[in-house]
Scaffold this active site. Structure first.
Site, PDB file in Angstrom:
ATOM      1  N   GLU A 119       7.867 -12.378 -18.678  1.00  0.00           N
ATOM      2  CA  GLU A 119       8.761 -12.666 -19.797  1.00  0.00           C
ATOM      3  C   GLU A 119      10.181 -12.145 -19.583  1.00  0.00           C
ATOM      4  O   GLU A 119      10.882 -11.819 -20.543  1.00  0.00           O
ATOM      5  CB  GLU A 119       8.178 -12.135 -21.111  1.00  0.00           C
ATOM      6  CG  GLU A 119       6.884 -12.835 -21.510  1.00  0.00           C
ATOM      7  CD  GLU A 119       6.386 -12.455 -22.891  1.00  0.00           C
ATOM      8  OE1 GLU A 119       6.814 -11.414 -23.420  1.00  0.00           O
ATOM      9  OE2 GLU A 119       5.553 -13.200 -23.435  1.00  0.00           O
ATOM     10  N   GLU A 146      -0.388 -17.425 -21.896  1.00  0.00           N
ATOM     11  CA  GLU A 146      -0.731 -16.655 -23.097  1.00  0.00           C
ATOM     12  C   GLU A 146      -0.703 -17.585 -24.294  1.00  0.00           C
ATOM     13  O   GLU A 146       0.146 -18.463 -24.390  1.00  0.00           O
ATOM     14  CB  GLU A 146       0.248 -15.498 -23.353  1.00  0.00           C
ATOM     15  CG  GLU A 146       0.215 -14.374 -22.340  1.00  0.00           C
ATOM     16  CD  GLU A 146       1.180 -13.241 -22.694  1.00  0.00           C
ATOM     17  OE1 GLU A 146       1.536 -13.108 -23.888  1.00  0.00           O
ATOM     18  OE2 GLU A 146       1.578 -12.507 -21.785  1.00  0.00           O
TER      19      GLU A 146
END
Length: 525
Positions: free
Chosen positions: A154, A231
């Site tokens: 991320e 995710e």
């Protein structure tokens, strides 16, 4: 080596000089091919759709400091219990014991360098490049690892850094593809596979139509590239074992919908849920008790309803699975409903539900989940009304025309017993070894008492000790703990240790687990 037939070789290496052995080492490895294309993931030219979970290497009271047996058990839980085919090592390299076990049982591994969100200065980047090299050189011989994630989880784009990292990964290992996990769309794709953490379906609304972004929307590219989602769900919909049945069902329904649509998608290599197990966190994250309740299992590896979405995809010839997302409690759902709506997560062909003393009603798998080999069954209408006398009920699962499994529910469910199981009853005493003990409180037809507010008291005799407190609350109908051996108190001779468990302030009989503590065959020196 293949996920279904994980054949391994052992390579023995001996270093000698002048006829004298200076060192010896052995490593297990396997041989297989890996390819990630816009059409999918191929292992040995066989297409595999990823249905996986992320894993934090975290255990109660000890964090990451848990030994071989528990690390191996996590791999077994993921592959053999949860029926996942892939695990992502979020967000760091994990125990060699865990990776070895993944190789043994055929669990695919998405291996990732440490980090989350932040890219620092030049010294930071130097260490990150060292992490890429260390990960690949350390883990190269694991056939279960099918991809290297060499982009800090991320983090934003840094073309110069990630171009170098990708080049280094391919120099060290030309046999595996590379990736990097983003949370932003239209990120610069410098690796082989575009990976995205996608929480589009954040509120788990049953009427929500958009579950995740498509490949073109995610990548911003006009041409197809290998694409996976790494995710979904957990961060956006934390769920506890003791939440209302309505919330736990919504959590499970989200997993069923997303996995189903992933399997139908031609854009996706597959999807990896966030995450397998709840985990400890810090004050800036998680719930007020500094725990992230993001897992399909809790920290003690106790399943929530969502766990059965994957588990119910097992081949019914190997194991029959049937888990209703209800305790048959009137008034546990929103909207002043009785018992419905609830799901039955099962690999049976159909079920029959009996309640209120009325004739059984038959239900079949729901076509809203046709991407799953064994779709859940939804029960949405009420079989009775408030004025009906509440009675015992049952759900019976049928396979090939025969009743193969049944769950019963009592009109007046109350505490009857405590079921206690240990993962292992034989531990090694000459090094710190550990195993988990699980306690489940039940009524007289073995239904879990999710809302029972009890405490267990644990006492032990012999060369073992409880990890954590000896007084443990019952939550979601369960209490669990690990016990470990103490090498300092081990005599070297086989001994039998005892773990005594008492459900305080009840008439339930005290339970005893006996554990043999023996000498290992570990070589020393």
């Amino acid at each position: 080596w293949d996920p279904d037939t994980p054949y391994l070789y052992t390579v023995d290496i001996t270093l000698e000089s002048g006829g004298r052995v200076l060192d010896r080492h052995h490593v297990r490895t396997g041989f297989r091919t890996v390819a990630c294309t816009p059409e999918g993931l191929f292992i040995n030219n066989r297409k595999i759709k990823i249905m996986g979970l992320n894993r934090h290497q975290s255990f109660p009271y000890v964090g990451y400091a848990m030994g071989r047996r528990a690390q191996e058990k996590d791999a077994d839980i993921l592959k053999n219990y949860l029926n996942a085919n892939t695990v992502r090592t979020s967000h760091y390299m994990q125990s060699e014991y865990f990776l070895d076990r993944c190789d043994e049982i055929g669990l695919l591994v998405f291996s990732e360098i440490p980090g989350w969100g932040h890219i620092g200065g030049e010294e930071f980047k130097k260490v990150m490049m060292q992490d890429v090299e260390s990960m690949i050189l350390t883990q190269y011989n694991h056939p279960g690892i099918f991809i290297w994630s060499i982009h800090i989880n991320e983090s934003l784009d840094d073309d110069e850094l990630y171009t170098r990292a990708n080049a280094l990964a391919h120099k060290l290992d030309s046999s595996r593809p590379t990736t990097g996990v983003r949370y932003i769309t239209n990120s610069h794709l410098l690796e082989d596979v575009y990976s995205l953490n996608d929480f589009t379906y954040s509120d788990c609304n049953p009427d929500g139509t958009k579950l995740f972004k498509g490949r073109r929307e995610a990548t911003g590219l006009e041409y197809p590239v290998p694409f996976m989602i790494t995710e979904f769900s957990g961060t956006a919909f934390p769920t506890k074992l003791w939440d209302s049945a309505d919330k736990r069902t919504t959590h499970a329904r989200a997993y069923a919908r997303v996995y189903s649509h992933s399997n139908l998608s031609k854009d996706l290599l597959g999807i990896i849920g966030w995450c397998a197990f709840d985990y400890n966190t810090h004050a800036d994250y998680g719930s007020g008790d500094k725990i992230c309740y993001h897992g399909v299992m809790d920290m003690f590896r106790i399943p929530k309803y969502a766990a059965y979405v994957l588990r119910s995809q097992k081949n019914p010839e190997q194991e029959i699975v049937m888990e209703p997302t209800t305790e048959f409690s009137r008034g546990d759902n929103k909207g002043n409903r009785l018992v419905s709506p609830f799901m039955v997560l099962t690999n049976c062909d159909y079920i029959e539900v009996e309640m209120y003393g009325k004739p059984p009603v038959r239900y079949y798998p729901d076509n809203r989940y046709i991407g799953l080999e064994h779709p859940p069954i939804e029960i949405e209408e009420e079989i009775g009304v408030w004025q009906d006398l509440w009675q015992d009920g049952s759900i019976t699962g049928y396979y090939k025309g025969k009743a193969v499994i049944q769950k019963k529910f009592l009109r007046d469910s109350s505490l009857h017993d405590m079921e206690v199981t240990a993962d292992d009853t034989r531990l090694y005493g000459d090094y710190t070894d550990a195993t988990r003990v699980v306690c489940r409180v039940t009524d007289r037809v073995s239904t879990t008492l999710v809302y029972f507010p009890g405490i267990i008291q644990v006492e032990n005799n012999g060369p073992i000790q409880v990890i954590g407190p000896s007084a443990i609350p019952v939550r979601g109908g369960y209490a669990a703990f690990w016990v470990k051996t103490n090498p300092q108190s081990f005599s070297g001779n086989a001994e039998t240790a005892e773990v005594h468990i008492r459900l305080t302030d009840t008439t339930v009989e005290k339970k005893c687990v006996k554990i043999d503590v023996v000498k290992s065959d570990m070589e020393v020196g």
